[in-house]
Design an enzyme around this catalytic site. Structure first.
Site, PDB file in Angstrom:
ATOM      1  N   THR A 142       0.431  -0.755  -0.027  1.00 23.80           N
ATOM      2  CA  THR A 142      -0.001   0.216  -0.093  1.00 23.80           C
ATOM      3  C   THR A 142       1.072   0.916   0.080  1.00 23.80           C
ATOM      4  OG1 THR A 142      -1.592  -1.559   0.756  1.00 23.80           O
ATOM      5  CG2 THR A 142      -1.969   1.344   1.582  1.00 23.80           C
ATOM      6  N   GLN A 146      -2.261 -15.151  -1.569  1.00 21.67           N
ATOM      7  CA  GLN A 146      -3.481 -14.583  -1.454  1.00 21.67           C
ATOM      8  C   GLN A 146      -4.621 -13.934  -2.083  1.00 21.67           C
ATOM      9  OE1 GLN A 146      -2.364 -10.883   2.201  1.00 21.67           O
ATOM     10  NE2 GLN A 146      -0.318 -11.255   1.176  1.00 21.67           N
TER      11      GLN A 146
END
Length: 780
Positions: free
Chosen positions: A34, A256
């Protein structure tokens, strides 16, 4: 800007400074993706790229808000607010409103939520005079949603014989007609549903080349977060918009990718380098979140997957404690272990409740955890769902049970009198309420004497009310002879609740059935616990009293310091100092429904990888040897995922079962004589004839007898002798009970096997326990 870039490591800095051309950032768990995405956008703006020319797509509004706030700190609010940043659906809705007239929609078109859509489909099914038990609105909506996300329009559906044949085989040949009617009704109403926001954007970009060119020119730099979670429809939109300038940056982690059940396609990230020429690949492999032990253990698991992008996640963090593995006899004991461990950690390290998370594969598993946490008076919060006893299907059952104990309970009566549907509508209930108020009686009493009261209702409705009253009275009669489990099992079948829930075969419907099963399991566990309480018989009233106390303790008092309970899917993107992964058993995790193919099993393994990497410092893996399933205790095996972790990263809190021996079903004599020279004569006992035993078997028997010996607990005084009768307890002592917690002995009575102790517990009040069953530890 330079100050922010200087704070990055070399691996993070490279993708931030990359300006032109396609690029993929393969970001391991906890690697700061991020931060990289945020600073890359800020860097582009710093280098002169207009904010209006940047499109950033995220999967949650929360992520978009946080990223925008960080960018604003660097470049200022004025420029940051000009960014096109948000979720796929929010950004594409904005585009559709600008171009709606191209598709024949008004610019202020409505967006239907799932309830709106279900209601409309239900109305269409009714108008088409179809069987609502076959054409269930929720299932039909789910089917239509999957069509839209796969770009199967009405026209494409009717041009696809295989889809039509599949629907005909499921005895729903009119799905295509319902789909067509639904689309036409939405269009007529000037409305789009959630899936239309993607489907219509694809239609817009593919049907009108000038519109496509307009947005290709506008969005010269495109960034996509969590690219591994995109579906086919989202993939095509991104591909079309980025095709002209090819300045696309996707960030994600194939390890993921856990949302295949929602349509996510892991191939989007795996094949990204084939979709664009000259792709630059960057890898963020340093994990800043977790200890080295957790990172390396997670690597040993995910390495078992065949389909993956190559990367080696590592960390410079300290090694940290080993992952602790605990085996319990039952799921109830598993819950008590988790709650006790949290309690002890809080006392030892002064930890806050919010530092702990309990992750599970299915929502139904929360019941045992909630019960155990309440007994320890540990506050918690359920994420992504209501508290177990607040879920609709559970409350429906509890309301039936409450009526059995107290038929004057009008809240319970109103909730269930027409569920499942019995033809007792709102008008009838209004008349009953008016009559009850007039005669100053309960609604149930009015129903009992329905033939003596003039309510101006039809004979058929009177019969239905009488049938309901008789059903409740029959339950009351059975309550005198049945325990809580037997009665509840009878109630859920006789009322039609189970049959009603089984009609819903969607994932949500299956979850509701699992929750009913878990309620029955909880009642069974409750009855077992009641055996040690003097005078208790496991009756329904006892269980309802226990639940009522539980719900009072569970009320939200505005305190945010709570243990987090959630499914692993919801935990993605979060982190906690200590994480408990519970229910680590075969057919539960990995799920029995996700083991038929390699791709399904690999997704389950990725889900476990996500669970493990939520932990910053300490991870626990717990499993039970047996669980109640529909009231029967079923043996469970530990999850294969535990075996996939190298032993050097694990610490077993309970001994590992060894020396397994197969018990043959065939008499060994059929294979010929045994060489008895290698056997040792076994001494006869209790008049039995002598027998032979091998040296290996004799050694195994000795080891087995040693394992059966219980270690001496030197931390507390012994509580019971061989007969279970306590000789050391005295009035005033403080004791610990594994279910009720800490309490003070108020009185002792009886002798021998009938000796009892009256104890006032901090949670649960005064209990009278039979000492031959009670497991007490003397604290002082």
């Amino acid at each position: 800007m330079q100050n922010y870039i200087d704070q990055l490591n070399d691996a993070q800095r490279a993708p931030v400074l990359h300006k032109e051309g396609p690029m993929i950032v393969i970001a391991g768990a906890g690697s700061g993706k991020t931060r990289v995405l945020t600073l890359r956008i800020a860097y582009l703006m710093h280098e002169g790229v207009d904010a209006f020319n940047i499109l950033a797509l995220t999967f949650t509004n929360k992520a978009a808000r946080e990223m925008k706030a960080r960018i604003a700190q660097i470049v200022g609010n004025t420029e940051a607010k000009n960014l096109w940043m948000g979720t796929f659906h929010s950004v594409f809705a904005r585009i559709l409103r600008s171009e709606a007239d191209r598709l024949g929609y008004p610019s202020n078109f409505s967006i239907y939520d799932s309830q709106d859509s279900q209601r409309l489909i239900g109305q269409i099914i009714k108008e088409m005079q179809l069987d609502k038990d076959i054409y269930k609105p929720k299932e039909i909506l789910s089917r239509i949603s999957s069509y839209k996300n796969s770009l199967v329009t009405v026209k494409a559906y009717f041009n696809n014989p295989e889809l039509q044949e599949a629907d005909a085989m499921s005895k729903r040949p009119r799905i295509g007609d319902i789909y067509q009617n639904y689309v036409e009704r939405c269009f007529k109403a000037g409305a789009m549903d959630f899936d239309d926001l993607l489907l219509k954007t694809n239609e817009l970009l593919n049907t009108f080349p000038d519109v496509l060119a307009k947005y290709q020119n506008r969005f010269r730099y495109i960034l996509v977060d969590e690219y591994q979670d995109t579906n086919h429809s989202q993939y095509l939109i991104v591909r079309a918009l980025s095709d002209r300038f090819q300045n696309i940056c996707v960030v994600g982690d194939d390890a993921q990718s856990i949302y295949a059940f929602r349509g996510a396609n892991i191939n989007n990230i795996l094949n990204f380098q084939k979709d664009y020429e000259g792709v630059q690949t960057y890898r963020l492999e340093q994990n800043y979140r977790s200890s080295r032990n957790i990172v390396e253990a997670a690597n040993t698991v995910i390495d078992k997957n065949k389909v993956k992008l190559e990367k080696v996640v590592w960390t410079a963090n300290e090694f940290g404690p080993k992952i602790k593995v605990h085996r319990s006899l039952t799921d109830g004991e598993e819950g008590r272990f988790v709650a006790s461990t949290i309690f002890e950690e809080k006392m030892r390290n002064h930890s806050s409740n919010s530092e702990f998370a309990i992750l599970y594969r299915t929502n139904a598993q929360s019941r045992a955890m909630e019960d155990a946490l309440r007994k320890k008076d540990i506050p918690y919060r359920i994420y992504g769902g209501l508290s177990f006893y607040q879920r609709k299907e559970i409350k429906d059952v509890l309301c039936y049970l409450r009526l059995i104990i107290n038929p004057k309970d009008e809240e319970a009566l109103v909730r269930v009198i027409n569920y499942p549907a019995r033809g007792i509508g709102a008008t009838t209930m209004d008349k009953l309420t008016i009559a009850a108020n007039h005669y100053k009686r309960s609604i149930f009493e009015v129903m009992e004497h329905i033939d003596k009261i003039d309510l101006k209702i039809t004979a058929g409705t009177r019969g239905k009310l009488t049938d309901f009253v008789n059903m409740v009275k029959a339950f009351q009669a059975l309550e005198q002879t049945m325990d809580a489990y037997q009665l509840t099992e009878h109630v859920v079948k006789k009322t039609g609740l189970v049959q009603e829930l089984r009609k819903d075969t969607t994932p949500e419907g299956i979850t509701r059935m699992e929750n009913i099963e878990e309620l029955l399991n909880g009642i069974k566990d409750f009855i077992e616990g009641q055996k040690e309480i003097d005078g208790a018989r496991g009756a329904l009233s006892e269980f309802l009293e226990d639940v009522a106390l539980a719900t009072d303790l569970d009320k939200d008092n505005g305190d945010d310091d709570r243990v987090a309970l959630m499914t692993i899917h919801l935990a993605k993107g979060l982190e906690f100092p200590t994480v408990f992964c519970v229910g680590m058993e075969e057919d539960l995790f990995p799920s029995a429904m996700s083991k038929s193919t390699r791709s399904e099993l690999e997704e389950e393994r990725r889900l476990f990888y996500v669970a493990l990497t939520r932990a910053e410092h300490q991870a626990y893996l717990t499993y039970a040897q047996s669980r109640y399933r529909w009231g029967k205790l079923v043996d469970s095996d530990p999850s294969c995922f535990i075996d996939e972790i190298d032993d050097q990263y694990l610490e077993y809190l309970t001994p590992v079962e060894t020396n397994y021996r197969y018990k043959p079903m065939i008499n060994s004599d059929v294979f010929g004589d045994v060489d008895k020279s290698k056997l040792r004569l076994k001494k006869p006992t209790n008049g039995t004839p002598p027998s032979y035993v091998t040296e290996n078997e004799e050694t195994a028997n000795k080891e087995r007898n040693i394992r059966r010996l219980k270690p001496i607990d030197r931390s507390t005084k012994a509580v019971t002798d061989k007969t279970g009768v306590n000789g050391e307890l005295s009035i005033g002592q403080i004791v610990m009970h594994e279910r009720f917690g800490k309490g003070e002995i108020l009185n002792l009575e009886g002798l021998g096997a009938d000796r009892k102790a009256e104890i006032r517990f901090d949670v649960g009040g005064i209990k009278k326990l039979l000492l031959r069953f009670a497991k007490l530890r003397v604290l002082s």
